[in-house]
Design a protein around this motif. Structure first.
Motif, PDB file in Angstrom:
ATOM      1  N   UNK A  59      45.299   8.661   0.043  1.00  0.00           N
ATOM      2  CA  UNK A  59      46.159  10.204   0.457  1.00  0.00           C
ATOM      3  C   UNK A  59      45.441  11.401  -0.249  1.00  0.00           C
ATOM      4  N   UNK A  60      44.838  11.770   1.077  1.00  0.00           N
ATOM      5  CA  UNK A  60      43.646  13.610   1.002  1.00  0.00           C
ATOM      6  C   UNK A  60      44.762  14.031   0.898  1.00  0.00           C
ATOM      7  N   UNK A  61      45.552  13.827   1.552  1.00  0.00           N
ATOM      8  CA  UNK A  61      46.362  15.124   1.925  1.00  0.00           C
ATOM      9  C   UNK A  61      46.504  16.281   0.950  1.00  0.00           C
ATOM     10  N   UNK A  62      46.345  15.848  -0.219  1.00  0.00           N
ATOM     11  CA  UNK A  62      46.897  16.859  -1.869  1.00  0.00           C
ATOM     12  C   UNK A  62      45.647  17.629  -1.982  1.00  0.00           C
ATOM     13  N   UNK A  63      44.865  16.699  -1.722  1.00  0.00           N
ATOM     14  CA  UNK A  63      43.322  17.513  -2.897  1.00  0.00           C
ATOM     15  C   UNK A  63      42.942  18.254  -1.151  1.00  0.00           C
ATOM     16  N   UNK A  64      43.365  17.439  -0.064  1.00  0.00           N
ATOM     17  CA  UNK A  64      42.916  18.990   1.158  1.00  0.00           C
ATOM     18  C   UNK A  64      43.308  20.152   0.450  1.00  0.00           C
ATOM     19  N   UNK A  65      45.196  20.061   0.843  1.00  0.00           N
ATOM     20  CA  UNK A  65      45.582  21.539   0.535  1.00  0.00           C
ATOM     21  C   UNK A  65      45.532  21.812  -0.416  1.00  0.00           C
ATOM     22  N   UNK A  66      44.984  21.636  -2.044  1.00  0.00           N
ATOM     23  CA  UNK A  66      45.147  22.066  -2.663  1.00  0.00           C
ATOM     24  C   UNK A  66      42.863  22.714  -3.272  1.00  0.00           C
ATOM     25  N   UNK A  67      42.483  22.381  -1.977  1.00  0.00           N
ATOM     26  CA  UNK A  67      41.287  22.445  -2.089  1.00  0.00           C
ATOM     27  C   UNK A  67      40.918  23.616  -0.827  1.00  0.00           C
ATOM     28  N   UNK A  68      42.076  23.783  -0.274  1.00  0.00           N
ATOM     29  CA  UNK A  68      42.088  24.837   0.740  1.00  0.00           C
ATOM     30  C   UNK A  68      43.225  26.299   0.100  1.00  0.00           C
ATOM     31  N   UNK A  78      35.028  16.783  -5.541  1.00  0.00           N
ATOM     32  CA  UNK A  78      35.101  15.448  -6.024  1.00  0.00           C
ATOM     33  C   UNK A  78      35.619  15.189  -7.573  1.00  0.00           C
ATOM     34  N   UNK A  79      35.612  16.839  -7.899  1.00  0.00           N
ATOM     35  CA  UNK A  79      36.532  16.503  -9.392  1.00  0.00           C
ATOM     36  C   UNK A  79      37.373  15.695  -8.999  1.00  0.00           C
ATOM     37  N   UNK A  80      37.715  16.581  -8.414  1.00  0.00           N
ATOM     38  CA  UNK A  80      40.284  16.363  -8.560  1.00  0.00           C
ATOM     39  C   UNK A  80      40.238  15.823  -9.383  1.00  0.00           C
ATOM     40  N   UNK A  81      40.191  14.655  -8.188  1.00  0.00           N
ATOM     41  CA  UNK A  81      41.231  13.633  -8.560  1.00  0.00           C
ATOM     42  C   UNK A  81      40.942  13.307  -9.374  1.00  0.00           C
TER      43      UNK A  81
END
Length: 163
Positions: free
Chosen positions: A88-97, A122-125
């Motif tokens: 699930x990349x949506x959490x990471x993408x939302x937080x990066x936005x 790259x580092x968030x997960x």
């Protein structure tokens, strides 16, 4: 081990819904499972108590509880990392936005913003997984202290009696 899997399943189930606020999804998935952590710590302490003859001192009970917390934390952190990195990349993408918007508000250069957002992605997960591991072990340690004080008392003995 079951506690870590329950934490991971909670993350998966809560994130199936649309992600409006990813931090809330991560926090609800994390906080909703603490009754299971308490239950499994207590069961481990009572089982250890039964193994050593219906008497347990504080240090033995604390070690059993902390062991449950550590195993649950490692399993949850590993599953959390895999989930955020692969599924699930949506959490990471939302937080990066959100991170990108914060950098734009600070009037940073576009090259700097792109570099920082790439590092963040790259580092968030790994950062989130490590934070969950440390938090679960820390809170499990506190719960282990409280439950170890309770389990070593005599009035809990009814739960471990064998017929």
């Amino acid at each position: 081990m079951y506690t870590g899997l329950i934490f991971s399943a909670s993350l998966f189930l809560l994130s199936i819904a649309k992600v409006d606020n990813p931090e809330s999804t991560l926090n609800y998935a994390f906080l909703s499972c603490f009754p299971f952590l308490i239950l499994f710590i207590l069961l481990a302490m009572l089982n250890r108590r039964k193994e050593i003859g219906n008497h347990i001192d504080f240090s033995e009970a604390f070690k059993a509880g902390l062991g449950v917390s550590a195993v649950a934390g490692v399993i949850y952190a590993f599953c959390n990392y895999l989930y955020l990195k692969l599924l699930n990349h949506s959490i990471i993408n939302t937080m990066s936005d959100l991170f990108r918007n914060d950098l734009v508000k600070q009037n940073k250069s576009p090259e700097y913003i792109n570099e920082r957002v790439h590092q963040y992605l790259n580092n968030l997960p790994f950062t989130i997984a490590t934070y969950r591991l440390v938090t679960l072990i820390f809170i499990g340690g506190i719960l282990s202290i409280i439950l170890a004080l309770i389990v070593r008392r005599k009035h809990i003995e009814v739960l471990t009696e064998t017929e």
